[in-house]
Design an enzyme around this catalytic site. Sequence first.
Site, PDB file in Angstrom:
ATOM      1  N   ASP A  97      49.041  -4.370  -2.192  1.00 26.26           N
ATOM      2  CA  ASP A  97      48.165  -4.436  -0.902  1.00 26.26           C
ATOM      3  C   ASP A  97      47.932  -5.920  -0.955  1.00 26.26           C
TER       4      ASP A  97
ATOM      5  N   CYS B 234      55.483  18.160   5.417  1.00 30.08           N
ATOM      6  CA  CYS B 234      54.435  18.425   6.430  1.00 30.08           C
ATOM      7  C   CYS B 234      54.698  19.647   7.090  1.00 30.08           C
TER       8      CYS B 234
ATOM      9  N   CYS C 279      52.688  21.841  10.194  1.00 27.78           N
ATOM     10  CA  CYS C 279      51.298  21.450  10.121  1.00 27.78           C
ATOM     11  C   CYS C 279      50.977  20.188  10.929  1.00 27.78           C
TER      12      CYS C 279
ATOM     13  N   CYS D  39      45.767  16.963  10.180  1.00 31.01           N
ATOM     14  CA  CYS D  39      45.371  15.740  10.162  1.00 31.01           C
ATOM     15  C   CYS D  39      45.204  15.012  11.647  1.00 31.01           C
TER      16      CYS D  39
ATOM     17  N   CYS E 292      37.399   5.754   6.105  1.00 29.97           N
ATOM     18  CA  CYS E 292      37.361   7.182   6.592  1.00 29.97           C
ATOM     19  C   CYS E 292      38.476   7.860   5.807  1.00 29.97           C
TER      20      CYS E 292
HETATM   21  C1  B12 Z   1      47.465  -2.444   7.431  1.00 31.88           C
HETATM   22  C2  B12 Z   1      46.709  -1.394   6.455  1.00 31.88           C
HETATM   23  C3  B12 Z   1      45.885  -0.630   7.101  1.00 31.88           C
HETATM   24  C4  B12 Z   1      45.459  -0.810   8.431  1.00 31.88           C
HETATM   25  C5  B12 Z   1      46.390   0.169   9.399  1.00 31.88           C
HETATM   26  C6  B12 Z   1      46.868   1.549   8.742  1.00 31.88           C
HETATM   27  C7  B12 Z   1      48.351   2.140   8.943  1.00 31.88           C
HETATM   28  N1  B12 Z   1      48.614   3.390   8.960  1.00 31.88           N
HETATM   29  O1  B12 Z   1      49.232   1.282   8.919  1.00 31.88           O
HETATM   30  C8  B12 Z   1      43.984   0.122   8.233  1.00 31.88           C
HETATM   31  C9  B12 Z   1      43.015  -0.968   8.146  1.00 31.88           C
HETATM   32  C10 B12 Z   1      43.842   1.159   9.468  1.00 31.88           C
HETATM   33  C11 B12 Z   1      44.338   0.994   7.222  1.00 31.88           C
HETATM   34  C12 B12 Z   1      43.509   2.236   6.737  1.00 31.88           C
HETATM   35  C13 B12 Z   1      43.529   2.795   5.578  1.00 31.88           C
HETATM   36  N2  B12 Z   1      44.307   2.529   4.312  1.00 31.88           N
HETATM   37 CO1  B12 Z   1      45.659   0.832   4.456  1.00 31.88          CO
HETATM   38  N3  B12 Z   1      46.942  -0.467   4.336  1.00 31.88           N
HETATM   39  C14 B12 Z   1      47.506  -1.281   5.230  1.00 31.88           C
HETATM   40  C15 B12 Z   1      48.432  -2.193   4.544  1.00 31.88           C
HETATM   41  C16 B12 Z   1      47.912  -3.597   4.241  1.00 31.88           C
HETATM   42  C17 B12 Z   1      49.740  -2.335   5.356  1.00 31.88           C
HETATM   43  C18 B12 Z   1      50.344  -1.032   6.063  1.00 31.88           C
HETATM   44  C19 B12 Z   1      51.340  -1.266   7.026  1.00 31.88           C
HETATM   45  O2  B12 Z   1      52.283  -1.783   6.784  1.00 31.88           O
HETATM   46  N4  B12 Z   1      50.942  -0.699   8.149  1.00 31.88           N
HETATM   47  C20 B12 Z   1      52.107  -0.946   9.437  1.00 31.88           C
HETATM   48  C21 B12 Z   1      52.476   0.490   9.941  1.00 31.88           C
HETATM   49  C22 B12 Z   1      53.561   0.187  10.936  1.00 31.88           C
HETATM   50  O3  B12 Z   1      53.065   1.274   8.929  1.00 31.88           O
HETATM   51  P1  B12 Z   1      53.258   2.600   8.727  1.00 31.88           P
HETATM   52  O4  B12 Z   1      51.626   3.166   9.218  1.00 31.88           O
HETATM   53  O5  B12 Z   1      53.545   3.063   7.460  1.00 31.88           O
HETATM   54  O6  B12 Z   1      53.948   3.027  10.003  1.00 31.88           O
HETATM   55  C23 B12 Z   1      55.465   3.619   9.842  1.00 31.88           C
HETATM   56  C24 B12 Z   1      55.324   4.958  10.452  1.00 31.88           C
HETATM   57  O7  B12 Z   1      54.695   4.980  11.371  1.00 31.88           O
HETATM   58  C25 B12 Z   1      56.864   4.929  10.572  1.00 31.88           C
HETATM   59  N5  B12 Z   1      57.252   5.976  11.498  1.00 31.88           N
HETATM   60  C26 B12 Z   1      57.238   5.950  12.856  1.00 31.88           C
HETATM   61  N6  B12 Z   1      57.693   6.811  13.409  1.00 31.88           N
HETATM   62  C27 B12 Z   1      58.144   7.665  12.471  1.00 31.88           C
HETATM   63  C28 B12 Z   1      58.604   8.931  12.216  1.00 31.88           C
HETATM   64  C29 B12 Z   1      58.803   9.440  11.180  1.00 31.88           C
HETATM   65  C30 B12 Z   1      59.609  11.041  11.089  1.00 31.88           C
HETATM   66  C31 B12 Z   1      58.558   9.011   9.962  1.00 31.88           C
HETATM   67  C32 B12 Z   1      58.800   9.920   8.633  1.00 31.88           C
HETATM   68  C33 B12 Z   1      57.903   7.647   9.994  1.00 31.88           C
HETATM   69  C34 B12 Z   1      57.785   6.852  11.272  1.00 31.88           C
HETATM   70  O8  B12 Z   1      57.207   3.735  10.807  1.00 31.88           O
HETATM   71  C35 B12 Z   1      56.183   2.817  10.674  1.00 31.88           C
HETATM   72  C36 B12 Z   1      56.795   1.506   9.787  1.00 31.88           C
HETATM   73  O9  B12 Z   1      57.690   2.098   8.954  1.00 31.88           O
HETATM   74  C37 B12 Z   1      48.978  -1.277   3.211  1.00 31.88           C
HETATM   75  C38 B12 Z   1      49.457  -2.092   2.100  1.00 31.88           C
HETATM   76  C39 B12 Z   1      50.921  -2.418   2.332  1.00 31.88           C
HETATM   77  N7  B12 Z   1      51.210  -3.826   2.186  1.00 31.88           N
HETATM   78  O10 B12 Z   1      51.731  -1.791   2.590  1.00 31.88           O
HETATM   79  C40 B12 Z   1      47.627  -0.683   3.035  1.00 31.88           C
HETATM   80  C41 B12 Z   1      47.819   0.772   2.541  1.00 31.88           C
HETATM   81  C42 B12 Z   1      48.650   1.591   3.477  1.00 31.88           C
HETATM   82  N8  B12 Z   1      46.409   1.666   2.822  1.00 31.88           N
HETATM   83  C43 B12 Z   1      46.077   2.386   1.904  1.00 31.88           C
HETATM   84  C44 B12 Z   1      44.866   3.290   2.234  1.00 31.88           C
HETATM   85  C45 B12 Z   1      44.396   4.158   0.847  1.00 31.88           C
HETATM   86  C46 B12 Z   1      44.008   3.146   3.294  1.00 31.88           C
HETATM   87  C47 B12 Z   1      42.919   4.232   3.851  1.00 31.88           C
HETATM   88  C48 B12 Z   1      43.380   5.750   3.091  1.00 31.88           C
HETATM   89  C49 B12 Z   1      41.714   3.582   3.219  1.00 31.88           C
HETATM   90  C50 B12 Z   1      40.296   4.527   3.761  1.00 31.88           C
HETATM   91  N9  B12 Z   1      40.293   5.628   3.119  1.00 31.88           N
HETATM   92  O11 B12 Z   1      39.756   4.001   4.660  1.00 31.88           O
HETATM   93  C51 B12 Z   1      43.102   4.275   5.228  1.00 31.88           C
HETATM   94  C52 B12 Z   1      44.096   5.284   5.714  1.00 31.88           C
HETATM   95  C53 B12 Z   1      44.177   5.173   7.318  1.00 31.88           C
HETATM   96  C54 B12 Z   1      45.240   6.059   7.660  1.00 31.88           C
HETATM   97  N10 B12 Z   1      45.663   7.216   8.112  1.00 31.88           N
HETATM   98  O12 B12 Z   1      46.342   5.127   7.776  1.00 31.88           O
HETATM   99  C55 B12 Z   1      47.035   2.385   0.980  1.00 31.88           C
HETATM  100  C56 B12 Z   1      47.841   3.924   1.289  1.00 31.88           C
HETATM  101  C57 B12 Z   1      48.101   4.707  -0.125  1.00 31.88           C
HETATM  102  C58 B12 Z   1      48.803   6.192   0.271  1.00 31.88           C
HETATM  103  N11 B12 Z   1      48.747   6.963  -0.656  1.00 31.88           N
HETATM  104  O13 B12 Z   1      49.691   5.845   1.148  1.00 31.88           O
HETATM  105  C59 B12 Z   1      47.777   1.279   1.091  1.00 31.88           C
HETATM  106  C60 B12 Z   1      49.272   1.296   0.742  1.00 31.88           C
HETATM  107  C61 B12 Z   1      47.478   0.332   0.304  1.00 31.88           C
HETATM  108  C62 B12 Z   1      47.526   0.381  -1.377  1.00 31.88           C
HETATM  109  N12 B12 Z   1      48.479  -0.501  -1.906  1.00 31.88           N
HETATM  110  O14 B12 Z   1      47.394   1.601  -1.952  1.00 31.88           O
HETATM  111  N13 B12 Z   1      45.039   0.415   6.279  1.00 31.88           N
HETATM  112  S1  SF4 Z   2      47.318  17.359   7.045  1.00 30.03           S
HETATM  113 FE1  SF4 Z   2      48.940  16.076   8.112  1.00 30.03          FE
HETATM  114  S2  SF4 Z   2      49.938  14.886   6.187  1.00 30.03           S
HETATM  115 FE2  SF4 Z   2      48.895  16.435   5.357  1.00 30.03          FE
HETATM  116  S3  SF4 Z   2      50.594  18.182   5.386  1.00 30.03           S
HETATM  117 FE3  SF4 Z   2      49.537  18.450   7.394  1.00 30.03          FE
HETATM  118  S4  SF4 Z   2      50.666  17.080   8.776  1.00 30.03           S
HETATM  119 FE4  SF4 Z   2      51.228  16.581   6.673  1.00 30.03          FE
HETATM  120  S1  SF4 Z   3      41.534   7.358   8.813  1.00 29.57           S
HETATM  121 FE1  SF4 Z   3      39.992   8.399   9.894  1.00 29.57          FE
HETATM  122  S2  SF4 Z   3      40.292   7.367  11.834  1.00 29.57           S
HETATM  123 FE2  SF4 Z   3      42.033   6.885  10.727  1.00 29.57          FE
HETATM  124  S3  SF4 Z   3      43.656   8.331  11.062  1.00 29.57           S
HETATM  125 FE3  SF4 Z   3      42.685   9.164   9.581  1.00 29.57          FE
HETATM  126  S4  SF4 Z   3      40.947  10.443  10.138  1.00 29.57           S
HETATM  127 FE4  SF4 Z   3      41.571   9.201  12.068  1.00 29.57          FE
END
Ligand code: B12
Ligand code: SF4
Ligand code: SF4
Length: 332
Positions: free
Chosen positions: A137, A191, A194, A197, A246
């Site tokens: 991260d 998944c 399901c 989420c 969250c």
């Molecule tokens: C920015 C960021 C956030 C942002 C944006 C979240 C997000 N989903 O991107 C915010 C602040 C909201 C956030 C929250 C959280 N985060 Co954060 N975050 C990051 C960070 C810095 C970058 C993630 C990123 O590149 N996002 C950009 C989007 C575009 O990426 P994406 O969500 O993976 O989107 C992809 C999909 O949409 C996909 N897609 C689109 N269409 C389709 C269709 C299919 C079929 C598929 C398969 C995919 C797909 O394409 C996109 C790009 O490849 C990473 C660290 C890192 N450098 O990677 C940590 C990271 C993702 N976070 C992490 C964590 C733990 C969290 C939280 C759980 C913390 C918490 N409890 O509050 C929450 C989870 C929220 C959630 N549901 O995502 C962990 C996740 C670990 C894991 N097991 O996956 C990471 C990896 C940090 C780490 N090193 O551990 N986070």
């Molecule tokens: S809760 Fe969401 S992430 Fe978990 S198995 Fe169901 S669809 Fe997949």
């Molecule tokens: S972290 Fe909380 S607000 Fe963000 S996608 Fe998951 S349930 Fe929704």
Amino acid sequence: MNTPVQSLHERTLVIKDYALSCGFSLVGIAKAEPLAQETEHFAEWLRQGFHAGMGYMERNQEKRYDVCAILPETRSVVVVAQNYYTPHQHCTDTNKGKISRYAWGDDYHDVIPEKLERIADEIKRLDPNAATKIYTDTGAILEKQWAVRAGIGWQGKHSNVISRDIGSWFFIGIILTTAEFCYDSPMQDFCGSCTACLQACPTQAIVSPYVVDARKCIPYWTIETKPDVEFPPEVAENLDGWLFGCDTCQDVCPWNRFQKPSTEDRFQPRFEETTLNLNVVQQMTQEEFSTRFRKSPVKRSKRAGLKRNALALQLAHQRQKKADSDDEHSSF
Ligand code: B12
Ligand code: SF4
Ligand code: SF4
């Protein structure tokens, strides 16, 4: 004397065993290739404005696309999973605000890098000419996408990576290296049909399967925004008790039902607290805040940010109470 291991297969086994001996739960290795489809999705995510105020996500796209733009001649991406699950739950007292599970103990940005450095040293022992670079991260890397490619897990519909063995309560750590290894295959999606989420998200932030709109996501507002930024009403009214981060989408995920406890003591809840009293937060002095959250992820929100979050929760509770009492009266 330590002799470099010659066979690629043997070298791969040695480094994987070593990563597990450092306390990581899973390790996989992906071939360093450009992330073509993943960066296309990422670009679309940016185009839709789903990155909210995280302007840094717009920069360094060439590095997200190709890790060789970070470390020239990278051949391998070593990915580790650090389990942070501890068998504690949140209490439901409305005077308290929930802290997200990942922030109960010490900050993973402090815990994981030292272990990644040890693996990087081991890679250099096996291949003295190797260059390495570590991340958790901490940079413009699509960590979740590399975790999928390295076979650690699949990207769930809530967008976090899930392992069949340890669910999704884990952090991802990355080591880029010019050393060559045998490579794992990407993990398939489990998944199925399901949608738990998507349905459970209090703010409907999972706008379609796999896609999170940070503008609606509670962690974005409670962790990433500056303390003087106010929550939009649709978030403020649906905080669902979350003071910092969250976990709702992961709490409801069936793959998290049988999670194994982390072996890392530093992720145990500080003072055995998984929630914080909102009045206590409001009255916290800067000194108390700094002592309580030294080396904790919660320090990221700053004292003023945590107080803003606590106030938002208190106001939400007041509104709820009033609505409940209005309902009671109207039923007479
Ligand atoms: C920015 C960021 C956030 C942002 C944006 C979240 C997000 N989903 O991107 C915010 C602040 C909201 C956030 C929250 C959280 N985060 Co954060 N975050 C990051 C960070 C810095 C970058 C993630 C990123 O590149 N996002 C950009 C989007 C575009 O990426 P994406 O969500 O993976 O989107 C992809 C999909 O949409 C996909 N897609 C689109 N269409 C389709 C269709 C299919 C079929 C598929 C398969 C995919 C797909 O394409 C996109 C790009 O490849 C990473 C660290 C890192 N450098 O990677 C940590 C990271 C993702 N976070 C992490 C964590 C733990 C969290 C939280 C759980 C913390 C918490 N409890 O509050 C929450 C989870 C929220 C959630 N549901 O995502 C962990 C996740 C670990 C894991 N097991 O996956 C990471 C990896 C940090 C780490 N090193 O551990 N986070
Ligand atoms: S809760 Fe969401 S992430 Fe978990 S198995 Fe169901 S669809 Fe997949
Ligand atoms: S972290 Fe909380 S607000 Fe963000 S996608 Fe998951 S349930 Fe929704």
